[in-house]
Design a protein around this motif. Sequence first.
Motif, PDB file in Angstrom:
ATOM      1  N   THR A  50       0.828  -1.206   0.000  1.00 14.52           N
ATOM      2  CA  THR A  50       0.000   0.000   0.000  1.00 14.52           C
ATOM      3  C   THR A  50       0.861   1.254   0.000  1.00 14.52           C
ATOM      4  O   THR A  50       0.609   2.192  -0.764  1.00 14.52           O
ATOM      5  CB  THR A  50      -0.948   0.010   1.217  1.00 14.52           C
ATOM      6  N   LEU A  51       1.881   1.264   0.843  1.00 12.87           N
ATOM      7  CA  LEU A  51       2.778   2.421   0.903  1.00 12.87           C
ATOM      8  C   LEU A  51       3.484   2.618  -0.436  1.00 12.87           C
ATOM      9  O   LEU A  51       3.536   3.732  -0.965  1.00 12.87           O
ATOM     10  CB  LEU A  51       3.797   2.242   2.032  1.00 12.87           C
ATOM     11  N   GLU A  52       3.996   1.551  -0.996  1.00 14.63           N
ATOM     12  CA  GLU A  52       4.694   1.642  -2.287  1.00 14.63           C
ATOM     13  C   GLU A  52       3.775   2.194  -3.378  1.00 14.63           C
ATOM     14  O   GLU A  52       4.169   3.059  -4.151  1.00 14.63           O
ATOM     15  CB  GLU A  52       5.215   0.268  -2.694  1.00 14.63           C
ATOM     16  N   ARG A  53       2.558   1.717  -3.439  1.00 11.22           N
ATOM     17  CA  ARG A  53       1.604   2.171  -4.463  1.00 11.22           C
ATOM     18  C   ARG A  53       1.190   3.628  -4.270  1.00 11.22           C
ATOM     19  O   ARG A  53       0.750   4.282  -5.206  1.00 11.22           O
ATOM     20  CB  ARG A  53       0.364   1.281  -4.473  1.00 11.22           C
ATOM     21  N   TYR A  70       4.883  10.110  -0.678  1.00  7.85           N
ATOM     22  CA  TYR A  70       4.098   8.916  -0.378  1.00  7.85           C
ATOM     23  C   TYR A  70       2.929   9.366   0.472  1.00  7.85           C
ATOM     24  O   TYR A  70       3.091  10.204   1.352  1.00  7.85           O
ATOM     25  CB  TYR A  70       4.956   7.882   0.359  1.00  7.85           C
ATOM     26  N   ASP A  71       1.759   8.810   0.218  1.00 11.64           N
ATOM     27  CA  ASP A  71       0.553   9.309   0.857  1.00 11.64           C
ATOM     28  C   ASP A  71      -0.218   8.194   1.559  1.00 11.64           C
ATOM     29  O   ASP A  71      -1.190   7.667   1.021  1.00 11.64           O
ATOM     30  CB  ASP A  71      -0.329   9.995  -0.186  1.00 11.64           C
ATOM     31  N   THR A  72       0.253   7.836   2.716  1.00  9.76           N
ATOM     32  CA  THR A  72      -0.506   6.959   3.600  1.00  9.76           C
ATOM     33  C   THR A  72      -0.404   7.568   4.990  1.00  9.76           C
ATOM     34  O   THR A  72       0.509   8.363   5.249  1.00  9.76           O
ATOM     35  CB  THR A  72       0.050   5.512   3.649  1.00  9.76           C
ATOM     36  N   PRO A  73      -1.313   7.211   5.889  1.00  8.40           N
ATOM     37  CA  PRO A  73      -1.248   7.788   7.238  1.00  8.40           C
ATOM     38  C   PRO A  73       0.065   7.477   7.959  1.00  8.40           C
ATOM     39  O   PRO A  73       0.464   8.198   8.866  1.00  8.40           O
ATOM     40  CB  PRO A  73      -2.432   7.136   7.966  1.00  8.40           C
ATOM     41  N   TYR A  74       0.744   6.414   7.562  1.00  8.50           N
ATOM     42  CA  TYR A  74       1.959   5.997   8.265  1.00  8.50           C
ATOM     43  C   TYR A  74       3.235   6.239   7.457  1.00  8.50           C
ATOM     44  O   TYR A  74       4.319   5.824   7.867  1.00  8.50           O
ATOM     45  CB  TYR A  74       1.860   4.510   8.634  1.00  8.50           C
ATOM     46  N   HIS A  79       9.119   6.326   7.374  1.00  7.95           N
ATOM     47  CA  HIS A  79      10.331   6.964   6.849  1.00  7.95           C
ATOM     48  C   HIS A  79      11.289   7.340   7.966  1.00  7.95           C
ATOM     49  O   HIS A  79      12.507   7.186   7.844  1.00  7.95           O
ATOM     50  CB  HIS A  79       9.958   8.210   6.038  1.00  7.95           C
ATOM     51  N   GLU A  80      10.768   7.836   9.054  1.00 11.77           N
ATOM     52  CA  GLU A  80      11.597   8.396  10.120  1.00 11.77           C
ATOM     53  C   GLU A  80      12.003   7.403  11.206  1.00 11.77           C
ATOM     54  O   GLU A  80      13.014   7.605  11.868  1.00 11.77           O
ATOM     55  CB  GLU A  80      10.875   9.585  10.757  1.00 11.77           C
ATOM     56  N   GLU A  81      11.236   6.365  11.412  1.00 13.02           N
ATOM     57  CA  GLU A  81      11.499   5.438  12.530  1.00 13.02           C
ATOM     58  C   GLU A  81      12.612   4.460  12.180  1.00 13.02           C
ATOM     59  O   GLU A  81      12.418   3.513  11.425  1.00 13.02           O
ATOM     60  CB  GLU A  81      10.222   4.677  12.901  1.00 13.02           C
ATOM     61  N   LEU A  82      13.781   4.708  12.725  1.00 11.01           N
ATOM     62  CA  LEU A  82      14.962   3.907  12.402  1.00 11.01           C
ATOM     63  C   LEU A  82      15.003   2.557  13.121  1.00 11.01           C
ATOM     64  O   LEU A  82      15.802   1.694  12.770  1.00 11.01           O
ATOM     65  CB  LEU A  82      16.230   4.697  12.728  1.00 11.01           C
TER      66      LEU A  82
END
Length: 120
Positions: A50-53, A70-74, A79-82
Amino acid sequence: MRVSPQRSRLRLNGDAVLRGTRAGALRGLRLAAEHVLTESRKRVPIEEATLERSGTASVDESSLTATVSYDTPYAVRQHEELTYQHDAGRTAKYLEGPMTEQADQAAAIIAAQLRRSLRG
């Protein structure tokens, strides 16, 4: 024998040149953004895709700027959570990394389109 001087006249249609250059810049921006998006999609965390699409590349014609997003709520959190665990080859900073690494290639894509537009 007398040789008369040769004359040449060059007319430059400035408006046409500017239109062509702008069109080349827009085309280059679009292609460069698509290139970064393609590279980013190779790293985006994937579970159901879903994120990729949701990834898109767009160009603002008025400001001559390109955006990859990228346009998902998460999307931002992923992206930021290492500390999140991802499948092999998938990672946080899935957009920042390719944008940095592909900067020279993106610039080359834009430059090529500008050159192309000047050749007419």
